[in-house]
Every structure is written in C-alpha cells, then in structure tokens.
Design an enzyme around this catalytic site. Structure first.
Site, PDB file in Angstrom:
ATOM      1  N   GLY A  13      23.832   9.074 -31.970  1.00 17.42           N
ATOM      2  CA  GLY A  13      23.421   9.878 -30.825  1.00 17.42           C
ATOM      3  C   GLY A  13      23.903   9.301 -29.511  1.00 17.42           C
ATOM      4  O   GLY A  13      24.108  10.043 -28.541  1.00 17.42           O
ATOM      5  N   ALA A  14      24.109   7.986 -29.466  1.00 15.02           N
ATOM      6  CA  ALA A  14      24.590   7.354 -28.234  1.00 15.02           C
ATOM      7  C   ALA A  14      26.004   7.822 -27.887  1.00 15.02           C
ATOM      8  O   ALA A  14      26.381   7.868 -26.712  1.00 15.02           O
ATOM      9  CB  ALA A  14      24.560   5.832 -28.376  1.00 15.02           C
TER      10      ALA A  14
ATOM     11  N   GLY B 123       0.811  -1.208   0.000  1.00 14.21           N
ATOM     12  CA  GLY B 123       0.000   0.000   0.000  1.00 14.21           C
ATOM     13  C   GLY B 123       0.843   1.255   0.000  1.00 14.21           C
ATOM     14  O   GLY B 123       1.878   1.338  -0.643  1.00 14.21           O
ATOM     15  N   GLY B 124       0.401   2.241   0.805  1.00 17.38           N
ATOM     16  CA  GLY B 124       1.120   3.514   0.866  1.00 17.38           C
ATOM     17  C   GLY B 124       2.532   3.375   1.403  1.00 17.38           C
ATOM     18  O   GLY B 124       3.385   4.233   1.165  1.00 17.38           O
TER      19      GLY B 124
END
Length: 396
Positions: free
Chosen positions: A294-295, A58-59
């Site tokens: 681009g790498a 949960g939280g």
C-alpha cells in the site's frame, strides 16, 4: 493580517507571550479569538509563519498552531497549554518549562514545531532564507524564480554510487536529493521529526519545488504515523500555494506493530494518500529502489493522477518482498529458494509496472535531473478542472 491578505503578502508572527491577561477577563479571550479567525481566513491565501522567540503559553499557542510553519529558538522559547505549576497541581508531575515545551520537545517529539534555531539572529536569517523559497500568496504569478547557474541538463553520475544494489542496505536519501536539485540546496522541514521521510523546499531550474522522499537511513524508510502526518501536511501546503511536488520513493511498506495499529496508522496513513490524490499541482515521482504494498500507492503513484512516474533500473515494485511473498504463496513447499528466485526475476524490476503504464519510463539515474527539469518546465501551464463541492473531508 487583513491587509496582508488584500495585498498578497506572507504573514510572519514573532511570538513572545505569557498568555491571556487575567485582569481583562473575557475581553482578552475575545482578542485571541479574533486573531484565530484571521489565521483561518488567511490559511491557503498567504503563507503564515510563526517564530516563537520567548514564552508562548495558554491560549497564545493556538495562533502559531494554525499557521503553516512554526520555528523556535533554542533555550529561550517554549510552548505549552498549561505551565509546570498547573501540571504539578493537577497531575503531581515535576517538570521544567524546557522539558515540558522547549524547542527540543516540539521539534523531535510532539511535531508541533518545524525547526529550531540557535538564537534570535539565526532565526531571523533563517526566515529570510525560508521566505526566499515561498510565493507571496496563492496567486501563481508570485511563485519565486531565481536565476540559476546550475544547468538544468546537468548529468549526475555521482548518484550511481549513492544507492546500494542490496535493497536491505541503508543510504541517506538527502544525499540523492542534493545531487539533483539546484546547487544541492534544500531547506528541510521538520528535520528532527519522523526522519524516515524527508520533506523540504528546493529549486529545479530556478523554480521552487516541494521535495518528499523516503529515507532508508531510518526505519528502512517505512511509513509510520509521524511520517504520514509530516508528509501529508507538507503536500497540502504545496498544493495550496501552487508549488510542484517531486517525490523520491524507496519504501518497503508501512511500519508494522501494535503501537502503530493502536495509534491509528490506517487513519494517519490515509492522510498522506488523501493529500497526494487531492493535489492538483505538477507531481513527478522517481522510484529509486523499491516500492512495496500500500505504501507504493500512497507515495505519489501513477494511480493518484501523478503527471510523470519514473523508475531506476533494478527497481522492485510489488505487493511485498520476495521472501515474504513466497512464505505466503508457497507455505510448506520445499522448493523455497527456487520460488524466491522466480518471484525475484518476475518482480525485482520495474518492467511489469512499465508494461501496464504505471511507470512512464525506466531512466538512467544520471539523467534524473535533466528529465525532471524538462517535465517541470512542461507542467508549468498545467490546469485541472475542479470538482464542485464545498470542501473535502480529509481523515483527520
């Protein structure tokens, strides 16, 4: 947590929680939020580490999620927002706690956790070793220094046999890293997630450094969504706590395919680019074999204000490999092999980049440790003027 921030001490949380106490209503939720806020206030001030040693549901999962590192214990720990019963009710899926949020899931599939240990005792020993690499706070004076018996000028002749000449032959970048760092000791982060990139902490001349390296053993070392996220988060942590970054590059580009494009590789790849460009700590890069497209830019290139960039002899730095480039440039031309040979002779070496100042030196691999230690020693007093702004807007 407030006291830890005041005195500059790392925060280690041992988590074993079933979630909110239902009968307390909104008061339990308020307690959560107080802890969450303190996590945010502590971020970048002191290192925050979560060790999940039991249920965390949960939280309760969100405090660990906002810390710098999460480690889990095999078989006894699990994390999920909604448990198996809720999943069964809502989606009609039958799943066990282990399959839904066990350590194996989070260290190799979701990427939520950064590592796992066999049992509680191993986890505590692992945390002691891990904290040994980290500064106590973002104060530069707290960076740990260990007396090293590994000479900073040690030559590493074994490296020449670790990296194959053929750019298509895989090898394990971790073997290269171990030869260069002090005593071959590296504390790897997320070793089972995105194995095409290696990140972890090591020491050079007794000083902690952050290590990032493409690993050709998996996916040829291509950058993909998971690898970009893994490395970007690590680079930003190092920058927050004044830890120098040493990058080993052998990257053929970004991983192609519809799955990557649909998953947002552009946005996720930009995170790593942003993290490297934003980092103001000492940055040193070694290209071991190839850096394409681009790498090449993303992996701590000179253009991102990296302090020292080196390449080993025979390194290929280009937009793409020879065969792919020729197919684009000379499509339909009969002399394909001739053009491939021409392209290879022109770009299958680091000289073009070196002539333009994008590579500071072409070095003998055996001298790598000595040169890196010298540069890192010089860069210990590095300072950069800050650009005035509230905060940057990284492409999350």
């Amino acid at each position: 947590m407030e006291m830890a921030r005041r005195v500059g001490a790392p925060i280690v949380g041992l988590n074993d929680s079933g979630g909110a106490r239902i009968q307390e209503g909104v008061d339990s939720l308020a307690g959560y939020a107080d802890v969450f806020l303190s996590n945010v206030d502590s971020s970048g001030v002191v290192p925050q580490i979560s060790v999940v040693m039991g249920p965390c549901a949960g939280g309760a999962v969100y405090s660990p999620a906002m810390t710098d590192f999460i480690f889990m214990v095999e078989s006894s720990s699990y994390m999920f927002v909604t448990g198996p019963d809720v999943v069964k009710t809502v989606t009609n899926e039958d799943v066990t706690k282990e399959d839904l949020g066990g350590s194996k899931v989070h260290v190799s599939k979701s990427g939520v956790a950064h590592g796992k240990f066999e049992n509680d005792v191993a986890a505590m020993k692992g945390m002691r070793r891990f904290l040994d690499f980290l500064p106590s706070s973002n104060d530069k004076a707290t960076l740990p220094i260990k007396e090293s018996t590994d000479p900073p000028d040690r030559l590493v002749p074994e490296i020449e046999n670790l990296v194959p000449d053929d750019p298509n032959t895989p090898y394990d970048m971790k073997d290269v890293i171990r030869q260069i760092v002090d005593h071959g000791d590296i504390f790897e982060i997320m070793p089972e997630m995105a194995q095409n990139i290696v990140v972890g902490f090591a020491r050079m001349d007794g000083h902690t450094v952050g290590i990032v390296g493409n690993n050709p053993l998996t996916l040829a070392g291509c950058l993909d969504i998971n690898a970009s996220n893994k490395a970007a988060r690590f680079v930003r942590f190092c920058n927050s706590f004044n830890i120098p970054i040493v990058t080993f590059v052998d990257v053929p580009g970004f991983l192609p395919g519809t799955e990557q494009e649909f998953g947002g590789i552009i946005r996720h790849g930009a995170k790593l680019l942003f993290a490297y460009a934003e980092a103001s700590v000492p940055k040193v890069t070694v290209i071991t074999r190839k850096a394409y497209g681009g790498a090449y830019d993303v992996m701590a290139s000179k253009h991102l204000r990296v302090d020292s960039n080196y390449a080993w002899p025979g390194t290929e730095i280009a937009v793409m490999g020879a065969k792919g480039a020729v197919n684009v440039l000379y499509r339909g031309n009969e002399n394909v092999e001739e053009h491939i040979a021409e392209y290879t002779s022109k770009f299958a070496n680091p000289m073009t980049a070196a002539q333009r100042g994008f590579v500071d030196d072409v070095i003998d691999p055996r001298d790598t440790r000595r040169i890196l230690c010298n540069d890192l020693r010089l860069l210990r007093t590095k300072s950069m003027p800050e650009i005035k702004k509230k905060h940057s807007n990284i492409p999350l």
